[in-house]
Design a protein around this motif. Structure first.
Motif, PDB file in Angstrom:
ATOM      1  N   GLY A  17     -10.287  11.611 -10.017  1.00 21.29           N
ATOM      2  CA  GLY A  17     -11.139  11.746  -8.845  1.00 21.29           C
ATOM      3  C   GLY A  17     -11.048  10.604  -7.844  1.00 21.29           C
ATOM      4  N   VAL A  18     -10.093   9.695  -8.044  1.00 21.82           N
ATOM      5  CA  VAL A  18      -9.964   8.546  -7.152  1.00 21.82           C
ATOM      6  C   VAL A  18      -8.527   8.471  -6.633  1.00 21.82           C
ATOM      7  CG1 VAL A  18     -10.142   6.024  -6.978  1.00 21.82           C
ATOM      8  CG2 VAL A  18     -11.734   7.278  -8.440  1.00 21.82           C
ATOM      9  N   LEU A  19      -8.392   8.168  -5.354  1.00 23.01           N
ATOM     10  CA  LEU A  19      -7.079   7.967  -4.762  1.00 23.01           C
ATOM     11  C   LEU A  19      -6.767   6.473  -4.813  1.00 23.01           C
ATOM     12  CD1 LEU A  19      -4.752   9.425  -3.335  1.00 23.01           C
ATOM     13  CD2 LEU A  19      -5.899   8.904  -1.169  1.00 23.01           C
ATOM     14  N   HIS A  20      -5.693   6.118  -5.504  1.00 20.45           N
ATOM     15  CA  HIS A  20      -5.297   4.720  -5.691  1.00 20.45           C
ATOM     16  C   HIS A  20      -4.093   4.435  -4.805  1.00 20.45           C
ATOM     17  CE1 HIS A  20      -7.897   4.478  -9.248  1.00 20.45           C
ATOM     18  NE2 HIS A  20      -7.450   5.694  -9.524  1.00 20.45           N
ATOM     19  N   ARG A  21      -4.244   3.486  -3.872  1.00 21.33           N
ATOM     20  CA  ARG A  21      -3.168   3.195  -2.919  1.00 21.33           C
ATOM     21  C   ARG A  21      -2.635   1.775  -3.004  1.00 21.33           C
ATOM     22  NH1 ARG A  21      -4.540   4.139   2.821  1.00 21.33           N
ATOM     23  NH2 ARG A  21      -2.297   4.044   3.040  1.00 21.33           N
ATOM     24  N   GLU A  22      -3.472   0.820  -3.344  1.00 18.80           N
ATOM     25  CA  GLU A  22      -3.052  -0.581  -3.373  1.00 18.80           C
ATOM     26  C   GLU A  22      -2.295  -0.855  -4.671  1.00 18.80           C
ATOM     27  OE1 GLU A  22      -3.500  -2.437  -0.660  1.00 18.80           O
ATOM     28  OE2 GLU A  22      -4.465  -0.666   0.185  1.00 18.80           O
ATOM     29  N   VAL A  23      -1.095  -1.406  -4.536  1.00 16.22           N
ATOM     30  CA  VAL A  23      -0.280  -1.707  -5.715  1.00 16.22           C
ATOM     31  C   VAL A  23       0.225  -3.147  -5.652  1.00 16.22           C
ATOM     32  CG1 VAL A  23       0.471   0.674  -6.085  1.00 16.22           C
ATOM     33  CG2 VAL A  23       1.847  -0.836  -4.673  1.00 16.22           C
ATOM     34  N   THR A  24       0.437  -3.692  -6.824  1.00 13.98           N
ATOM     35  CA  THR A  24       1.083  -4.998  -6.966  1.00 13.98           C
ATOM     36  C   THR A  24       2.125  -4.853  -8.057  1.00 13.98           C
ATOM     37  OG1 THR A  24      -0.935  -6.167  -6.344  1.00 13.98           O
ATOM     38  CG2 THR A  24       0.750  -7.461  -7.481  1.00 13.98           C
ATOM     39  N   LEU A  82      -2.670  -0.958  -9.721  1.00 14.56           N
ATOM     40  CA  LEU A  82      -2.598   0.352  -9.072  1.00 14.56           C
ATOM     41  C   LEU A  82      -4.027   0.755  -8.756  1.00 14.56           C
ATOM     42  CD1 LEU A  82      -1.188   2.900  -8.114  1.00 14.56           C
ATOM     43  CD2 LEU A  82      -1.105   3.690 -10.475  1.00 14.56           C
ATOM     44  N   GLY A  83      -4.437   0.436  -7.536  1.00 15.04           N
ATOM     45  CA  GLY A  83      -5.819   0.711  -7.134  1.00 15.04           C
ATOM     46  C   GLY A  83      -6.791   0.034  -8.067  1.00 15.04           C
ATOM     47  N   THR A  84      -7.717   0.832  -8.583  1.00 13.23           N
ATOM     48  CA  THR A  84      -8.727   0.283  -9.488  1.00 13.23           C
ATOM     49  C   THR A  84      -8.468   0.654 -10.945  1.00 13.23           C
ATOM     50  OG1 THR A  84     -10.145   2.212  -9.100  1.00 13.23           O
ATOM     51  CG2 THR A  84     -10.510   0.274  -7.688  1.00 13.23           C
ATOM     52  N   THR A  95       0.849  -1.188   0.000  1.00 13.09           N
ATOM     53  CA  THR A  95       0.000   0.000   0.000  1.00 13.09           C
ATOM     54  C   THR A  95       0.882   1.235   0.000  1.00 13.09           C
ATOM     55  OG1 THR A  95      -1.672  -1.204   1.263  1.00 13.09           O
ATOM     56  CG2 THR A  95      -1.849   1.194   1.235  1.00 13.09           C
ATOM     57  N   LEU A  96       0.595   2.151  -0.894  1.00 17.55           N
ATOM     58  CA  LEU A  96       1.323   3.418  -0.929  1.00 17.55           C
ATOM     59  C   LEU A  96       0.880   4.269   0.262  1.00 17.55           C
ATOM     60  CD1 LEU A  96       1.069   4.217  -4.738  1.00 17.55           C
ATOM     61  CD2 LEU A  96       3.024   3.273  -3.502  1.00 17.55           C
ATOM     62  N   PRO A  97       1.788   5.022   0.873  1.00 15.42           N
ATOM     63  CA  PRO A  97       1.442   5.812   2.062  1.00 15.42           C
ATOM     64  C   PRO A  97       0.262   6.761   1.842  1.00 15.42           C
ATOM     65  CG  PRO A  97       3.812   5.753   1.769  1.00 15.42           C
ATOM     66  CD  PRO A  97       3.206   5.111   0.552  1.00 15.42           C
ATOM     67  N   VAL A  98       0.246   7.477   0.741  1.00 14.94           N
ATOM     68  CA  VAL A  98      -0.860   8.403   0.463  1.00 14.94           C
ATOM     69  C   VAL A  98      -1.626   7.926  -0.763  1.00 14.94           C
ATOM     70  CG1 VAL A  98      -1.494  10.765  -0.140  1.00 14.94           C
ATOM     71  CG2 VAL A  98       0.323  10.349   1.526  1.00 14.94           C
ATOM     72  N   GLY A  99      -0.924   7.624  -1.820  1.00 15.59           N
ATOM     73  CA  GLY A  99      -1.563   7.123  -3.029  1.00 15.59           C
ATOM     74  C   GLY A  99      -1.366   8.050  -4.212  1.00 15.59           C
ATOM     75  N   ALA A 142       8.916  -3.477  -2.754  1.00 10.78           N
ATOM     76  CA  ALA A 142       7.961  -4.486  -3.231  1.00 10.78           C
ATOM     77  C   ALA A 142       8.611  -5.367  -4.286  1.00 10.78           C
ATOM     78  CB  ALA A 142       6.705  -3.806  -3.784  1.00 10.78           C
ATOM     79  N   GLN A 143       9.415  -4.763  -5.157  1.00 12.72           N
ATOM     80  CA  GLN A 143      10.138  -5.512  -6.190  1.00 12.72           C
ATOM     81  C   GLN A 143      11.101  -6.511  -5.535  1.00 12.72           C
ATOM     82  OE1 GLN A 143      11.512  -6.208 -10.171  1.00 12.72           O
ATOM     83  NE2 GLN A 143       9.689  -5.220  -9.576  1.00 12.72           N
ATOM     84  N   LEU A 144      11.795  -6.099  -4.471  1.00 18.66           N
ATOM     85  CA  LEU A 144      12.706  -6.995  -3.756  1.00 18.66           C
ATOM     86  C   LEU A 144      11.954  -8.153  -3.101  1.00 18.66           C
ATOM     87  CD1 LEU A 144      15.198  -4.470  -2.115  1.00 18.66           C
ATOM     88  CD2 LEU A 144      15.586  -5.952  -4.096  1.00 18.66           C
ATOM     89  N   GLU A 145      10.768  -7.887  -2.592  1.00 16.27           N
ATOM     90  CA  GLU A 145       9.962  -8.960  -1.998  1.00 16.27           C
ATOM     91  C   GLU A 145       9.532  -9.974  -3.057  1.00 16.27           C
ATOM     92  OE1 GLU A 145       9.369  -9.658   1.238  1.00 16.27           O
ATOM     93  OE2 GLU A 145      10.747  -8.008   1.642  1.00 16.27           O
ATOM     94  N   ALA A 146       9.186  -9.502  -4.244  1.00 16.00           N
ATOM     95  CA  ALA A 146       8.839 -10.419  -5.340  1.00 16.00           C
ATOM     96  C   ALA A 146      10.056 -11.260  -5.717  1.00 16.00           C
ATOM     97  CB  ALA A 146       8.329  -9.638  -6.552  1.00 16.00           C
ATOM     98  N   LYS A 147      11.229 -10.641  -5.708  1.00 15.89           N
ATOM     99  CA  LYS A 147      12.466 -11.354  -6.034  1.00 15.89           C
ATOM    100  C   LYS A 147      12.774 -12.417  -4.980  1.00 15.89           C
ATOM    101  CE  LYS A 147      15.708  -8.993  -7.965  1.00 15.89           C
ATOM    102  NZ  LYS A 147      16.811  -8.057  -8.197  1.00 15.89           N
TER     103      LYS A 147
END
Length: 126
Positions: A17-24, A58-60, A8-12, A86-91
């Motif tokens: 008009g939408v704040l996107h915070r969840e990333v993969t 990236l969010g929705t 999750t991004l700290p702010v997004g 996050a990239q390091l965790e995937a690695k």
């Protein structure tokens, strides 16, 4: 197994008009680097271009909306650290894999390890 990591991004990122915070993210590949070069993205933007390719959620936002231009216009520089982590965790998921079957060859006895190699065959003459 998917070599991805979600966070999750700290702010997004605010878009349409939408704040996107969840990333993969997934593992970046050499193909991502080649595609960025072929797309004509300037060298100064290579890192953002590659990020746009390995960002899978990236969010929705629809995948086709997660572009180099969008990230240039909306990504906060501090998020590089979050996305890099996050990239390091995937690695780590990839590096945690063990080979399916590790084959090792060891001598049956100590005398086998000291045995000399068989002589080379004689050359054939016609």
């Amino acid at each position: 197994m998917a070599f991805t990591h979600s966070t999750t991004l700290p702010v997004g990122i605010y878009h349409d008009g939408v704040l996107h915070r969840e990333v993969t993210v997934r593992l970046a590949t050499v193909g991502d680097e080649i595609a960025v070069i072929e797309a004509g993205i300037p060298e100064s933007g290579t890192a953002v271009g590659i990020l746009a390719r390995y960002l899978t959620r990236l969010g929705t936002l629809a995948p086709e909306d997660m572009t180099y231009s969008l990230l240039c216009d909306t990504l906060v520089p501090e998020y590089y650290a979050v996305l890099h982590a996050a990239q390091l965790e995937a690695k780590k998921k990839l590096s945690a894999l063990k080979p399916a079957c590790a084959t090792t060859v060891s001598p049956l006895s100590d005398s086998d390890s000291t045995a000399s190699a068989p002589p080379a065959p004689a050359a054939l003459t016609l």
